[in-house]
Design a protein around this motif. Sequence first.
Motif, PDB file in Angstrom:
ATOM      1  N   LYS A 114     -67.774 -71.443 -55.754  1.00  0.00           N
ATOM      2  CA  LYS A 114     -68.799 -70.470 -56.114  1.00  0.00           C
ATOM      3  C   LYS A 114     -68.720 -69.279 -55.179  1.00  0.00           C
ATOM      4  CE  LYS A 114     -73.716 -69.880 -57.093  1.00  0.00           C
ATOM      5  NZ  LYS A 114     -75.048 -70.534 -57.155  1.00  0.00           N
ATOM      6  N   VAL A 115     -68.732 -68.077 -55.762  1.00  0.00           N
ATOM      7  CA  VAL A 115     -68.657 -66.830 -54.998  1.00  0.00           C
ATOM      8  C   VAL A 115     -69.806 -65.931 -55.441  1.00  0.00           C
ATOM      9  CG1 VAL A 115     -67.301 -64.745 -54.557  1.00  0.00           C
ATOM     10  CG2 VAL A 115     -66.164 -66.964 -54.690  1.00  0.00           C
ATOM     11  N   SER A 116     -70.441 -65.253 -54.481  1.00  0.00           N
ATOM     12  CA  SER A 116     -71.535 -64.333 -54.780  1.00  0.00           C
ATOM     13  C   SER A 116     -71.107 -62.898 -54.506  1.00  0.00           C
ATOM     14  CB  SER A 116     -72.771 -64.676 -53.931  1.00  0.00           C
ATOM     15  OG  SER A 116     -73.246 -65.976 -54.240  1.00  0.00           O
ATOM     16  N   GLY A 117     -71.590 -61.964 -55.323  1.00  0.00           N
ATOM     17  CA  GLY A 117     -71.321 -60.548 -55.139  1.00  0.00           C
ATOM     18  C   GLY A 117     -72.552 -59.729 -55.454  1.00  0.00           C
ATOM     19  N   HIS A 118     -72.515 -58.449 -55.061  1.00  0.00           N
ATOM     20  CA  HIS A 118     -73.650 -57.561 -55.286  1.00  0.00           C
ATOM     21  C   HIS A 118     -73.269 -56.456 -56.260  1.00  0.00           C
ATOM     22  CE1 HIS A 118     -74.847 -59.247 -51.239  1.00  0.00           C
ATOM     23  NE2 HIS A 118     -75.919 -59.470 -51.978  1.00  0.00           N
ATOM     24  N   VAL A 119     -74.227 -56.056 -57.077  1.00  0.00           N
ATOM     25  CA  VAL A 119     -74.010 -55.002 -58.064  1.00  0.00           C
ATOM     26  C   VAL A 119     -73.550 -53.725 -57.367  1.00  0.00           C
ATOM     27  CG1 VAL A 119     -75.121 -53.537 -59.791  1.00  0.00           C
ATOM     28  CG2 VAL A 119     -75.681 -55.966 -59.679  1.00  0.00           C
ATOM     29  N   GLY A 120     -72.497 -53.110 -57.906  1.00  0.00           N
ATOM     30  CA  GLY A 120     -71.979 -51.871 -57.355  1.00  0.00           C
ATOM     31  C   GLY A 120     -70.993 -52.051 -56.221  1.00  0.00           C
ATOM     32  N   PHE A 153     -48.008 -81.709 -65.164  1.00  0.00           N
ATOM     33  CA  PHE A 153     -49.383 -81.872 -64.691  1.00  0.00           C
ATOM     34  C   PHE A 153     -49.504 -81.450 -63.229  1.00  0.00           C
ATOM     35  CE2 PHE A 153     -48.379 -85.435 -67.624  1.00  0.00           C
ATOM     36  CZ  PHE A 153     -49.071 -84.976 -68.730  1.00  0.00           C
ATOM     37  N   ASN A 154     -48.842 -80.368 -62.863  1.00  0.00           N
ATOM     38  CA  ASN A 154     -48.716 -80.012 -61.458  1.00  0.00           C
ATOM     39  C   ASN A 154     -49.274 -78.634 -61.142  1.00  0.00           C
ATOM     40  OD1 ASN A 154     -47.886 -80.941 -58.947  1.00  0.00           O
ATOM     41  ND2 ASN A 154     -45.981 -79.804 -59.020  1.00  0.00           N
ATOM     42  N   ASP A 155     -49.736 -77.885 -62.152  1.00  0.00           N
ATOM     43  CA  ASP A 155     -50.212 -76.527 -61.918  1.00  0.00           C
ATOM     44  C   ASP A 155     -51.428 -76.531 -60.996  1.00  0.00           C
ATOM     45  OD1 ASP A 155     -48.216 -75.649 -63.527  1.00  0.00           O
ATOM     46  OD2 ASP A 155     -49.493 -75.025 -65.190  1.00  0.00           O
ATOM     47  N   TYR A 156     -51.493 -75.493 -60.159  1.00  0.00           N
ATOM     48  CA  TYR A 156     -52.671 -75.300 -59.318  1.00  0.00           C
ATOM     49  C   TYR A 156     -53.722 -74.578 -60.145  1.00  0.00           C
ATOM     50  CZ  TYR A 156     -55.693 -73.189 -55.771  1.00  0.00           C
ATOM     51  OH  TYR A 156     -56.777 -72.777 -55.041  1.00  0.00           O
ATOM     52  N   LYS A 157     -54.914 -75.162 -60.264  1.00  0.00           N
ATOM     53  CA  LYS A 157     -55.979 -74.603 -61.092  1.00  0.00           C
ATOM     54  C   LYS A 157     -57.261 -74.534 -60.270  1.00  0.00           C
ATOM     55  CE  LYS A 157     -55.326 -77.967 -64.003  1.00  0.00           C
ATOM     56  NZ  LYS A 157     -54.037 -78.533 -63.530  1.00  0.00           N
ATOM     57  N   ILE A 158     -57.927 -73.386 -60.356  1.00  0.00           N
ATOM     58  CA  ILE A 158     -59.211 -73.255 -59.673  1.00  0.00           C
ATOM     59  C   ILE A 158     -60.181 -72.492 -60.567  1.00  0.00           C
ATOM     60  CG2 ILE A 158     -58.403 -71.188 -58.444  1.00  0.00           C
ATOM     61  CD1 ILE A 158     -60.309 -71.996 -56.166  1.00  0.00           C
ATOM     62  N   ASN A 159     -61.371 -73.042 -60.731  1.00  0.00           N
ATOM     63  CA  ASN A 159     -62.442 -72.402 -61.486  1.00  0.00           C
ATOM     64  C   ASN A 159     -63.456 -71.826 -60.504  1.00  0.00           C
ATOM     65  OD1 ASN A 159     -61.476 -73.153 -64.120  1.00  0.00           O
ATOM     66  ND2 ASN A 159     -62.191 -75.231 -63.715  1.00  0.00           N
ATOM     67  N   ILE A 160     -63.744 -70.541 -60.642  1.00  0.00           N
ATOM     68  CA  ILE A 160     -64.652 -69.868 -59.720  1.00  0.00           C
ATOM     69  C   ILE A 160     -65.865 -69.358 -60.491  1.00  0.00           C
ATOM     70  CG2 ILE A 160     -64.928 -67.955 -58.105  1.00  0.00           C
ATOM     71  CD1 ILE A 160     -61.984 -68.163 -57.469  1.00  0.00           C
ATOM     72  N   ILE A 161     -67.035 -69.730 -60.018  1.00  0.00           N
ATOM     73  CA  ILE A 161     -68.284 -69.264 -60.617  1.00  0.00           C
ATOM     74  C   ILE A 161     -68.751 -68.045 -59.837  1.00  0.00           C
ATOM     75  CG2 ILE A 161     -70.649 -69.876 -61.228  1.00  0.00           C
ATOM     76  CD1 ILE A 161     -69.782 -72.824 -61.148  1.00  0.00           C
ATOM     77  N   LEU A 162     -68.769 -66.897 -60.498  1.00  0.00           N
ATOM     78  CA  LEU A 162     -69.210 -65.656 -59.853  1.00  0.00           C
ATOM     79  C   LEU A 162     -70.680 -65.402 -60.169  1.00  0.00           C
ATOM     80  CD1 LEU A 162     -68.800 -63.019 -58.321  1.00  0.00           C
ATOM     81  CD2 LEU A 162     -67.935 -62.001 -60.448  1.00  0.00           C
ATOM     82  N   ALA A 163     -71.491 -65.347 -59.117  1.00  0.00           N
ATOM     83  CA  ALA A 163     -72.903 -65.008 -59.254  1.00  0.00           C
ATOM     84  C   ALA A 163     -73.094 -63.566 -58.777  1.00  0.00           C
ATOM     85  CB  ALA A 163     -73.768 -65.955 -58.431  1.00  0.00           C
ATOM     86  N   VAL A 164     -73.694 -62.738 -59.622  1.00  0.00           N
ATOM     87  CA  VAL A 164     -73.891 -61.325 -59.289  1.00  0.00           C
ATOM     88  C   VAL A 164     -75.372 -61.084 -59.007  1.00  0.00           C
ATOM     89  CG1 VAL A 164     -73.661 -58.944 -60.086  1.00  0.00           C
ATOM     90  CG2 VAL A 164     -71.928 -60.647 -60.700  1.00  0.00           C
TER      91      VAL A 164
END
Length: 215
Positions: free
Chosen positions: A21-27, A114-125
């Motif tokens: 999970k990653v957080s960011g700010h508008v603008g 079945f070896n690929d590196y996979k990452i799911n990132i949830i962006l909260a703005v």
Amino acid sequence: MRGMFYLFLSVLSQVCAEALKVSGHVGHNVTLPCAYDAQARGLLSFCWGRGKVPTLKCSNRIVYAKDGAVGFISESRYQLLGQLNDGDVSLTILNVQPDDAGVYGCRVELPGWFNDYKINIILAVEEAPLEQLATQASRTVTPLRQQDGDDTTLYRKGRAEDAFIAFRKVGNICRVATIVSLTVLIITIIMASKKQTRPLQRLNTSTMENVYEMI
């Protein structure tokens, strides 16, 4: 049976994917970390997409690179500001807006099944704090160093490398689970096939007996 196999692959791909999970700010700018060991593996193909990483490729693809060479970026706001030659394929989104919130998926195509590196990132703005809005006009936000809670380049790369190390540990477990699950699936298919042939054999035997009785 084919449907069961694809369902198995779909579930497995989600279980074996890292989540962050990653957080960011508008603008402001925000960076979604993703990296691999290019020194050990060489330059690899990778992609970014909106939504979770699917069984193959990336869903709603926004970035794609073949063997480290970027061939497609859907918008100019999407930037790859890391050192691609070092395996830093982190995605930077410029001038983040509320609509940018959601799930992003990064896939690095590693050799092998079945070896690929996979990452799911949830962006909260989030909305920028008032004190930041007051000084925003006099502040220059550069893509390489982000402020007010957004990741710096070094911290971003560190998070990406930590995620990759964690993925390697999870990946070993997933490969073992894949082998075991495939073995169980094959055995199930064989047993189901045998059960389907038994009634046919009994029917053939019964038919022959009736023929002999008529003779």
